[in-house]
Write a protein that holds these residues in place. Sequence first.
Motif, PDB file in Angstrom:
ATOM      1  N   ALA A  16      44.064 -80.236 -27.920  1.00 37.61           N
ATOM      2  CA  ALA A  16      45.694 -80.545 -27.545  1.00 37.61           C
ATOM      3  C   ALA A  16      45.971 -79.886 -26.397  1.00 37.61           C
ATOM      4  CB  ALA A  16      45.828 -80.631 -28.684  1.00 37.61           C
ATOM      5  N   GLU A  17      46.279 -78.800 -26.763  1.00 41.08           N
ATOM      6  CA  GLU A  17      46.673 -77.762 -25.266  1.00 41.08           C
ATOM      7  C   GLU A  17      45.611 -78.470 -24.022  1.00 41.08           C
ATOM      8  OE1 GLU A  17      48.117 -73.654 -25.078  1.00 41.08           O
ATOM      9  OE2 GLU A  17      49.216 -74.375 -27.579  1.00 41.08           O
ATOM     10  N   ASP A  18      44.191 -77.991 -24.108  1.00 37.15           N
ATOM     11  CA  ASP A  18      43.128 -78.658 -23.326  1.00 37.15           C
ATOM     12  C   ASP A  18      43.793 -79.752 -22.858  1.00 37.15           C
ATOM     13  OD1 ASP A  18      42.490 -75.979 -23.542  1.00 37.15           O
ATOM     14  OD2 ASP A  18      41.091 -76.192 -24.835  1.00 37.15           O
ATOM     15  N   LYS A  19      43.413 -80.175 -23.254  1.00 34.15           N
ATOM     16  CA  LYS A  19      43.714 -81.933 -23.334  1.00 34.15           C
ATOM     17  C   LYS A  19      45.267 -82.336 -22.392  1.00 34.15           C
ATOM     18  CE  LYS A  19      40.044 -83.165 -23.908  1.00 34.15           C
ATOM     19  NZ  LYS A  19      39.261 -84.062 -23.043  1.00 34.15           N
ATOM     20  N   CYS A  20      46.030 -81.348 -23.018  1.00 31.78           N
ATOM     21  CA  CYS A  20      47.639 -81.740 -22.229  1.00 31.78           C
ATOM     22  C   CYS A  20      47.553 -81.127 -20.919  1.00 31.78           C
ATOM     23  CB  CYS A  20      48.526 -81.082 -22.857  1.00 31.78           C
ATOM     24  SG  CYS A  20      49.705 -81.060 -22.482  1.00 31.78           S
ATOM     25  N   PHE A  23      45.962 -83.877 -18.609  1.00 27.35           N
ATOM     26  CA  PHE A  23      46.771 -84.680 -18.367  1.00 27.35           C
ATOM     27  C   PHE A  23      47.324 -84.557 -17.512  1.00 27.35           C
ATOM     28  CE2 PHE A  23      50.829 -86.393 -18.690  1.00 27.35           C
ATOM     29  CZ  PHE A  23      50.219 -88.148 -18.343  1.00 27.35           C
ATOM     30  N   LEU A  24      48.451 -83.104 -17.412  1.00 28.38           N
ATOM     31  CA  LEU A  24      49.378 -81.907 -16.170  1.00 28.38           C
ATOM     32  C   LEU A  24      49.394 -83.078 -15.173  1.00 28.38           C
ATOM     33  CD1 LEU A  24      50.842 -80.546 -19.126  1.00 28.38           C
ATOM     34  CD2 LEU A  24      52.075 -82.560 -18.063  1.00 28.38           C
ATOM     35  N   ASP A  25      47.593 -81.977 -14.613  1.00 29.06           N
ATOM     36  CA  ASP A  25      47.332 -81.478 -13.464  1.00 29.06           C
ATOM     37  C   ASP A  25      46.637 -82.760 -12.630  1.00 29.06           C
ATOM     38  OD1 ASP A  25      47.651 -79.112 -13.877  1.00 29.06           O
ATOM     39  OD2 ASP A  25      45.188 -78.594 -13.895  1.00 29.06           O
ATOM     40  N   ALA A  26      45.757 -83.712 -13.462  1.00 29.04           N
ATOM     41  CA  ALA A  26      45.378 -85.200 -13.120  1.00 29.04           C
ATOM     42  C   ALA A  26      46.439 -86.153 -12.445  1.00 29.04           C
ATOM     43  CB  ALA A  26      44.445 -85.733 -14.064  1.00 29.04           C
ATOM     44  N   LYS A  27      48.113 -86.211 -13.747  1.00 30.27           N
ATOM     45  CA  LYS A  27      48.729 -86.637 -12.687  1.00 30.27           C
ATOM     46  C   LYS A  27      49.330 -85.707 -11.628  1.00 30.27           C
ATOM     47  CE  LYS A  27      48.475 -90.164 -15.434  1.00 30.27           C
ATOM     48  NZ  LYS A  27      48.792 -91.474 -15.141  1.00 30.27           N
ATOM     49  N   LYS A  28      49.242 -85.008 -11.331  1.00 30.32           N
ATOM     50  CA  LYS A  28      50.086 -83.459 -10.330  1.00 30.32           C
ATOM     51  C   LYS A  28      51.950 -83.440 -10.255  1.00 30.32           C
ATOM     52  CE  LYS A  28      47.371 -85.168  -6.464  1.00 30.32           C
ATOM     53  NZ  LYS A  28      45.724 -84.804  -7.650  1.00 30.32           N
ATOM     54  N   ILE A  29      51.784 -83.123 -12.193  1.00 30.57           N
ATOM     55  CA  ILE A  29      53.026 -82.573 -12.644  1.00 30.57           C
ATOM     56  C   ILE A  29      52.561 -81.238 -12.870  1.00 30.57           C
ATOM     57  CG2 ILE A  29      54.633 -82.535 -15.200  1.00 30.57           C
ATOM     58  CD1 ILE A  29      52.911 -86.120 -15.466  1.00 30.57           C
ATOM     59  N   THR A  30      53.551 -80.800 -12.359  1.00 28.85           N
ATOM     60  CA  THR A  30      54.149 -79.369 -12.156  1.00 28.85           C
ATOM     61  C   THR A  30      54.627 -78.585 -13.513  1.00 28.85           C
ATOM     62  OG1 THR A  30      55.077 -78.966 -10.121  1.00 28.85           O
ATOM     63  CG2 THR A  30      55.683 -77.021 -11.836  1.00 28.85           C
ATOM     64  N   TRP A  31      53.851 -77.851 -14.212  1.00 28.34           N
ATOM     65  CA  TRP A  31      53.208 -77.635 -15.069  1.00 28.34           C
ATOM     66  C   TRP A  31      53.907 -75.659 -15.296  1.00 28.34           C
ATOM     67  CZ3 TRP A  31      49.945 -74.524 -17.689  1.00 28.34           C
ATOM     68  CH2 TRP A  31      48.061 -74.905 -17.461  1.00 28.34           C
ATOM     69  N   MET A  61      56.385 -75.835 -20.314  1.00 33.56           N
ATOM     70  CA  MET A  61      57.599 -76.776 -19.927  1.00 33.56           C
ATOM     71  C   MET A  61      57.486 -77.864 -18.628  1.00 33.56           C
ATOM     72  SD  MET A  61      61.294 -74.974 -18.200  1.00 33.56           S
ATOM     73  CE  MET A  61      62.166 -75.270 -19.552  1.00 33.56           C
ATOM     74  N   VAL A  62      57.328 -79.031 -18.451  1.00 30.68           N
ATOM     75  CA  VAL A  62      57.274 -79.405 -16.940  1.00 30.68           C
ATOM     76  C   VAL A  62      58.339 -79.850 -16.594  1.00 30.68           C
ATOM     77  CG1 VAL A  62      55.004 -80.365 -18.292  1.00 30.68           C
ATOM     78  CG2 VAL A  62      56.864 -81.376 -18.246  1.00 30.68           C
TER      79      VAL A  62
END
Length: 150
Positions: A16-20, A23-31, A61-62
């Motif tokens: 789940a963490e790997d998939k998250c 997802f965050l990288d694909a959406k260009k969300i800083t985390w 933290m995003v």
Amino acid sequence: MNHTEDFDTRNNVDLAEDKCKEFLDAKKITWTQFGFDCRHTVSKRDFSKIDWRLRCKPDFMVFKKQPVLLECKGFRDELKLKVDDIKAYDWWTQFHPISFFLYHPSTNEYHLVSYKALKATAVKCEVDRYDDNNKAYHKIPLDVVRSLMF
């Protein structure tokens, strides 16, 4: 991997963490990593010595308009949300809002859910106990999880 396996086996990999992260990288969300990432270095015995609130630190933290804590959970037929974890998440909300990235590997589905909505639903769901440690958890069926998505 499931709840019947021992701590070391269950915590060897966190899909789940790997998939998250994907997802965050694909959406260009800083985390950034926020929770513990000590699967290969800390034993269950040592981990259990950590204060209960810190053991339940959300995974990431995003950074959107405001920082949001993000907890990742994988599940199969039903999401199991521990009663004790809810107490810790309640404590963490005094700092930042919490959301959940819920991953269902059989269907390769993910669900983004606010903690507020998840908790409000969880407390209405059936409570059961784990066989290995007798800890209480709320059983949230997949169709209910699907109805909570942002």
